[in-house]
Write an enzyme that holds these catalytic residues in place. Structure first.
Site: not given
Length: 285
Positions: A266, A116
């Site tokens: 995620h 990320s």
């Protein structure tokens, strides 16, 4: 496991198990180094966590990489974990932090895994200093612009009033009113620590994040390219990397491989660590 942290001047003494800063004659030249945990011997592998995360999120995987012939450096990026807090928060300064860390630790060339926000740092580092990077792994992040989508999480974090000296359970109860997902709450609670008996706080710099949250979604500059091997791993249940993003990825990273881990979101490395480890080791070795 070795931990290296602290003030680093322009000259350093490196001993096994210890990283020592030698005072410089000009204090204005002294730089604060990122906190890190270092394990293993072999090829240097830096692991950069995501927004609101910390090096501890990668502790288990870091140990496994160290057993596969890597010297693993788990970093806390600025304003996260045990690293320093700063009012300046953007990808350019985070890249400089990592470069300073590499220079201080005599890491001439590195492999890097970035999740990320940490992936965005790794992207910019590689395109600005390609001679310092061998291979890159990006965990569920692309080079595109991401609109701000952390509002609810920030609302929950800001709702915690530490002046009332809440317990850990009370902090979680407050967060649960804003964040329904148990895994997300547990991820955030990893940054909760005791400043002193009876007084909790978050390790990350929430005040700066409130002011500069838009920095997180910044796109990689349009015309930068990294010509070496890269691996993008996306979560099959995540919307961070879409099929429509592939052309943009290939524009910046022409040698990119793109893999998908099914039925994960995620935090794919935490949800399916074994599969993530296998994919990354196949690529890095």
């Amino acid at each position: 496991m070795t931990t290296r942290v602290g003030l680093c001047a322009t000259i350093h003494a490196k001993k096994r198990g210890i990283y020592t800063a030698i005072p410089h004659a000009h204090p204005t030249n002294i730089k604060i180094m990122l906190y890190s945990k270092i394990e293993g011997q072999g090829k240097p592998l830096l692991i950069l966590h995501g927004f609101l995360g910390m090096s501890d999120n990668w502790k288990s995987l870091g140990t496994q990489y160290s057993q596969e012939g890597f010297e693993v450096h788990l970093l806390d990026l600025r304003n996260h974990g045990r690293s320093f807090h700063s009012d300046i928060f953007n990808y350019d300064v985070m890249v400089q932090d990592v470069l300073d860390y590499c220079n201080a630790n005599n890491l001439e060339k590195i492999d890097c895994i970035g999740h990320s926000m940490g992936g965005k740092v790794a992207m910019l580092l590689a395109t600005k200093y390609p001679e310092r990077v061998n291979k890159l792994v990006f965990a569920d992040i692309g080079p595109k612009f991401y609109s701000q989508h952390h509002q609810t999480i920030l609302e929950g974090l800001n709702a915690v009033d530490f002046s009332l000296k809440p317990s850990r359970n009370e902090v979680e109860e407050i967060l649960s009113k804003y964040i329904s997902d148990f895994g997300t709450r547990q991820f955030l609670l990893k940054s909760l620590y005791w400043v002193e008996p009876g007084q909790l706080a978050f390790r990350f710099n929430l005040q700066v994040f409130n002011k500069q949250i838009d920095q997180i979604g910044t796109a990689l500059p349009e015309n930068v390219v990294f010509e070496k091997p890269t691996l993008f791993i996306r979560g099959g249940s995540s919307n961070y990397i879409l099929d429509s993003d592939f052309d943009n990825i290939k524009h910046h990273f022409p040698k990119a491989e793109i893999k998908t881990i099914s039925n994960v979101g995620h935090w794919l490395h935490a949800e399916k660590p074994k599969e993530f480890l296998e994919l990354t080791l196949d690529f890095l070795k």
